[in-house]
Design a protein around this motif. Structure first.
Motif, PDB file in Angstrom:
ATOM      1  N   UNK A 161       0.831  -1.205   0.000  1.00  0.00           N
ATOM      2  CA  UNK A 161       0.000   0.000   0.000  1.00  0.00           C
ATOM      3  C   UNK A 161       0.869   1.259   0.000  1.00  0.00           C
ATOM      4  N   UNK A 162       1.938   1.255   0.785  1.00  0.00           N
ATOM      5  CA  UNK A 162       2.850   2.399   0.821  1.00  0.00           C
ATOM      6  C   UNK A 162       3.457   2.629  -0.556  1.00  0.00           C
ATOM      7  N   UNK A 163       3.868   1.560  -1.219  1.00  0.00           N
ATOM      8  CA  UNK A 163       4.441   1.688  -2.553  1.00  0.00           C
ATOM      9  C   UNK A 163       3.410   2.206  -3.553  1.00  0.00           C
ATOM     10  N   UNK A 164       2.211   1.649  -3.524  1.00  0.00           N
ATOM     11  CA  UNK A 164       1.186   2.061  -4.484  1.00  0.00           C
ATOM     12  C   UNK A 164       0.754   3.503  -4.247  1.00  0.00           C
ATOM     13  N   UNK A 165       0.696   3.921  -2.999  1.00  0.00           N
ATOM     14  CA  UNK A 165       0.367   5.326  -2.712  1.00  0.00           C
ATOM     15  C   UNK A 165       1.447   6.261  -3.243  1.00  0.00           C
ATOM     16  N   UNK A 166       2.711   5.859  -3.083  1.00  0.00           N
ATOM     17  CA  UNK A 166       3.812   6.683  -3.572  1.00  0.00           C
ATOM     18  C   UNK A 166       3.769   6.819  -5.095  1.00  0.00           C
ATOM     19  N   UNK A 167       3.374   5.755  -5.757  1.00  0.00           N
ATOM     20  CA  UNK A 167       3.295   5.786  -7.218  1.00  0.00           C
ATOM     21  C   UNK A 167       2.276   6.804  -7.718  1.00  0.00           C
ATOM     22  N   UNK A 168       1.259   7.095  -6.924  1.00  0.00           N
ATOM     23  CA  UNK A 168       0.249   8.072  -7.328  1.00  0.00           C
ATOM     24  C   UNK A 168       0.740   9.511  -7.142  1.00  0.00           C
ATOM     25  N   UNK A 169       1.831   9.684  -6.436  1.00  0.00           N
ATOM     26  CA  UNK A 169       2.330  11.026  -6.124  1.00  0.00           C
ATOM     27  C   UNK A 169       3.433  11.502  -7.063  1.00  0.00           C
ATOM     28  N   UNK A 170       4.044  10.604  -7.789  1.00  0.00           N
ATOM     29  CA  UNK A 170       5.143  11.007  -8.653  1.00  0.00           C
ATOM     30  C   UNK A 170       4.607  11.550  -9.972  1.00  0.00           C
ATOM     31  N   UNK A 171       5.405  12.359 -10.636  1.00  0.00           N
ATOM     32  CA  UNK A 171       4.946  13.071 -11.830  1.00  0.00           C
ATOM     33  C   UNK A 171       5.342  12.394 -13.132  1.00  0.00           C
ATOM     34  N   UNK A 172       6.262  11.430 -13.079  1.00  0.00           N
ATOM     35  CA  UNK A 172       6.727  10.796 -14.314  1.00  0.00           C
ATOM     36  C   UNK A 172       5.846   9.602 -14.682  1.00  0.00           C
ATOM     37  N   UNK A 173       6.175   8.985 -15.799  1.00  0.00           N
ATOM     38  CA  UNK A 173       5.456   7.794 -16.250  1.00  0.00           C
ATOM     39  C   UNK A 173       5.742   6.622 -15.306  1.00  0.00           C
ATOM     40  N   UNK A 174       4.720   5.811 -15.055  1.00  0.00           N
ATOM     41  CA  UNK A 174       4.848   4.628 -14.202  1.00  0.00           C
ATOM     42  C   UNK A 174       4.488   3.391 -15.012  1.00  0.00           C
ATOM     43  N   UNK A 175       5.357   2.407 -14.950  1.00  0.00           N
ATOM     44  CA  UNK A 175       5.100   1.124 -15.597  1.00  0.00           C
ATOM     45  C   UNK A 175       4.979   0.056 -14.507  1.00  0.00           C
ATOM     46  N   UNK A 176       3.802  -0.537 -14.388  1.00  0.00           N
ATOM     47  CA  UNK A 176       3.594  -1.613 -13.420  1.00  0.00           C
ATOM     48  C   UNK A 176       3.674  -2.959 -14.143  1.00  0.00           C
ATOM     49  N   UNK A 177       4.549  -3.807 -13.649  1.00  0.00           N
ATOM     50  CA  UNK A 177       4.696  -5.149 -14.218  1.00  0.00           C
ATOM     51  C   UNK A 177       4.347  -6.148 -13.123  1.00  0.00           C
TER      52      UNK A 177
END
Length: 227
Positions: free
Chosen positions: A192-208
């Motif tokens: 959950x901490x990781x997924x929340x952080x991913x919503x805060x960053x401004x660059x492209x996110x690739x989830x594998x």
């Protein structure tokens, strides 16, 4: 010599024209259908920087993927563990001062135009969230992660993780910590901490997600860069 210089100048001009065309390819909707496969080459030239962060749970494959990507691209790979931990007689037991750790990593990255960074640094400061061109988040099932963790520790330390009292305790503590990643109520690193952080960053996110191969992950990263 003059002819060689003239040839190089023409080649540089040719590359410049290709880069300009690449930018046009990326902007015009549908043009890829007209220029396949040349548009792929043109889009490759249009990639300006490569500052990639690969993250996930322990033994999700961040280091393996980061090193494979570094080998493929010729871009240096850095790992947060090398900065988080001080060299010690018993590895991974002495934490480095947080301010010193951050500065060491910042200094090393600043010496490179492009780099790949593996590990987790979501608690290292808010400024890190704006430093990447692409963040790759890896997730694999808990059972596979933990099996890989055990195999890695056996490869590193052999029977010591079972026969040496200190090493056995460290191994059990590490295994217990890593096993709680999928528990969203765990106060340590969790999904959950990781997924929340991913919503805060401004660059492209690739989830594998899933137990994909390294080659498949490399392909997905390249596709993400070209989009």
């Amino acid at each position: 010599m003059e002819k060689t210089t003239e040839t190089l100048q023409k080649f540089e001009l040719y590359l410049s024209d290709l880069k300009n065309f690449a930018c046009m390819v990326r902007k015009i909707k549908g043009v890829r259908r007209l220029y396949t496969p040349f548009h792929i080459f043109a889009k490759n030239l249009a990639i300006k920087t490569m500052k990639i962060h690969i993250m996930g749970a322990s033994c999700a494959g961040s280091t393996t993927l980061g090193m494979a990507l570094a080998k493929q691209s010729g871009i240096p790979y850095f790992d947060t563990d090398d900065y988080f931990w001080e060299p010690a007689e018993t590895p991974y037991t002495v934490k480095r001062n947080a301010e010193l750790r951050n500065q060491m990593l910042l200094d090393d990255l600043a010496r490179q135009n492009d780099w790949i960074l593996g590990g987790s640094l979501i608690s290292w400061g808010k400024h890190w969230a704006a430093m990447f061109d692409l963040v790759v988040f890896l997730y694999i099932p808990k059972e596979i992660r933990l099996q890989r963790l055990v195999e890695r520790e056996e490869e590193r330390y052999g029977d010591m993780i079972y026969t040496d009292a200190e090493r056995r305790q460290l191994f059990q503590e590490f295994l217990d910590w890593a096993s709680k990643y999928d528990d969203v109520d765990f106060t340590g690193r969790n999904i959950r901490i990781h997924e929340n952080w991913l919503t805060q960053i401004t660059c492209k996110v690739l989830e594998i997600r899933g137990d994909t191969t390294v080659d498949e992950r490399l392909r997905l990263i390249r596709e993400a860069q070209l989009q």
